[in-house]
Design a protein around this motif. Sequence first.
Motif, short mmCIF file in Angstrom:
data_model
loop_
_atom_site.label_atom_id
_atom_site.label_comp_id
_atom_site.label_asym_id
_atom_site.label_seq_id
_atom_site.Cartn_x
_atom_site.Cartn_y
_atom_site.Cartn_z
N VAL A 63 0.82 -1.22 0.00
CA VAL A 63 0.00 0.00 0.00
C VAL A 63 0.85 1.27 0.00
CG1 VAL A 63 -1.82 -1.24 1.23
CG2 VAL A 63 -0.25 0.23 2.52
N LYS A 64 2.15 1.13 0.09
CA LYS A 64 3.02 2.31 0.13
C LYS A 64 2.82 3.15 -1.13
CE LYS A 64 6.78 0.68 3.07
NZ LYS A 64 8.20 0.25 3.13
N GLY A 65 2.70 4.46 -0.93
CA GLY A 65 2.50 5.37 -2.05
C GLY A 65 1.04 5.53 -2.45
N ARG A 66 0.16 4.68 -1.93
CA ARG A 66 -1.26 4.77 -2.25
C ARG A 66 -2.12 5.10 -1.03
NH1 ARG A 66 -3.96 0.38 -3.88
NH2 ARG A 66 -2.63 -1.09 -2.74
N PHE A 67 -1.74 4.58 0.11
CA PHE A 67 -2.51 4.80 1.34
C PHE A 67 -1.74 5.74 2.27
CE2 PHE A 67 -4.93 0.45 1.48
CZ PHE A 67 -5.35 0.66 0.18
N THR A 68 -2.49 6.54 3.02
CA THR A 68 -1.89 7.43 4.01
C THR A 68 -2.65 7.32 5.32
OG1 THR A 68 -1.21 8.99 2.28
CG2 THR A 68 -1.23 9.79 4.56
N ILE A 69 -1.93 7.05 6.40
CA ILE A 69 -2.54 7.01 7.72
C ILE A 69 -2.24 8.31 8.43
CG2 ILE A 69 -0.55 5.88 8.82
CD1 ILE A 69 -2.59 4.32 10.55
N SER A 70 -3.23 8.82 9.15
CA SER A 70 -3.04 10.05 9.92
C SER A 70 -3.90 9.96 11.17
CB SER A 70 -3.41 11.28 9.10
OG SER A 70 -4.77 11.23 8.70
N GLY A 71 -3.61 10.83 12.14
CA GLY A 71 -4.36 10.76 13.38
C GLY A 71 -4.63 12.12 13.98
N GLU A 72 -5.65 12.16 14.80
CA GLU A 72 -5.96 13.34 15.60
C GLU A 72 -5.93 12.90 17.06
OE1 GLU A 72 -8.91 16.40 14.42
OE2 GLU A 72 -9.57 14.87 12.99
N ASN A 73 -4.82 13.19 17.73
CA ASN A 73 -4.65 12.71 19.10
C ASN A 73 -5.76 13.20 20.03
OD1 ASN A 73 -2.31 11.38 18.37
ND2 ASN A 73 -0.95 13.00 19.06
N ALA A 74 -6.16 14.45 19.85
CA ALA A 74 -7.16 15.03 20.75
C ALA A 74 -8.51 14.33 20.63
CB ALA A 74 -7.33 16.51 20.45
N LYS A 75 -8.75 13.69 19.48
CA LYS A 75 -10.03 13.01 19.26
C LYS A 75 -9.90 11.49 19.34
CE LYS A 75 -12.00 16.58 16.25
NZ LYS A 75 -12.61 16.86 14.92
N ASN A 76 -8.70 11.01 19.67
CA ASN A 76 -8.46 9.55 19.69
C ASN A 76 -8.92 8.91 18.40
OD1 ASN A 76 -7.41 9.78 22.29
ND2 ASN A 76 -9.34 9.21 23.28
N THR A 77 -8.62 9.55 17.30
CA THR A 77 -9.11 9.13 16.00
C THR A 77 -7.97 8.95 15.02
OG1 THR A 77 -11.21 10.28 16.33
CG2 THR A 77 -10.59 9.79 14.06
N VAL A 78 -8.10 7.95 14.18
CA VAL A 78 -7.13 7.71 13.12
C VAL A 78 -7.87 7.54 11.80
CG1 VAL A 78 -7.11 5.19 13.44
CG2 VAL A 78 -5.10 6.34 12.49
N TYR A 79 -7.22 7.97 10.73
CA TYR A 79 -7.81 7.91 9.40
C TYR A 79 -6.91 7.09 8.47
CZ TYR A 79 -10.10 11.99 11.41
OH TYR A 79 -10.79 12.85 12.23
#
Length: 122
Positions: A63-79
């Motif tokens: 998935v490298k180059g196609r998928f991106t993981i990110s997070g919002e620590n304050a919301k305990n959320t990851v995308y």
Amino acid sequence: QVHVVESGGGLVQPGGSLRLSCAASGSIVSIRAMGWYRQAPGKQRELVATINSGGSTNYANSVKGRFTISGENAKNTVYLQMNSLKPEDTAVYYCNAALTTTQAIGVAQRYWGQGTQVTVSN
């Protein structure tokens, strides 16, 4: 009690995009890392991408180059932003959170969501 809930799956054509979301809630003290795994029919569950509390990320080669993981620590959320999707990306995607709770402050435990289906097809 900890809840991990995914959302954002669905049906998309090859080459399309989807964005998955995952939120952890409950008696959380701190989150060490969160990640996405997937399981296709007849196959074992595999790692897709992870992100730790410092923002460091790790991806499966597929998935490298196609998928991106990110997070919002304050919301305990990851995308998980998934672009250039392929039929072989079809799977149930599961969110995992490694965290400590008020019941076990010093020991990180892993919690899984119920999964969200991603289907890439014409």
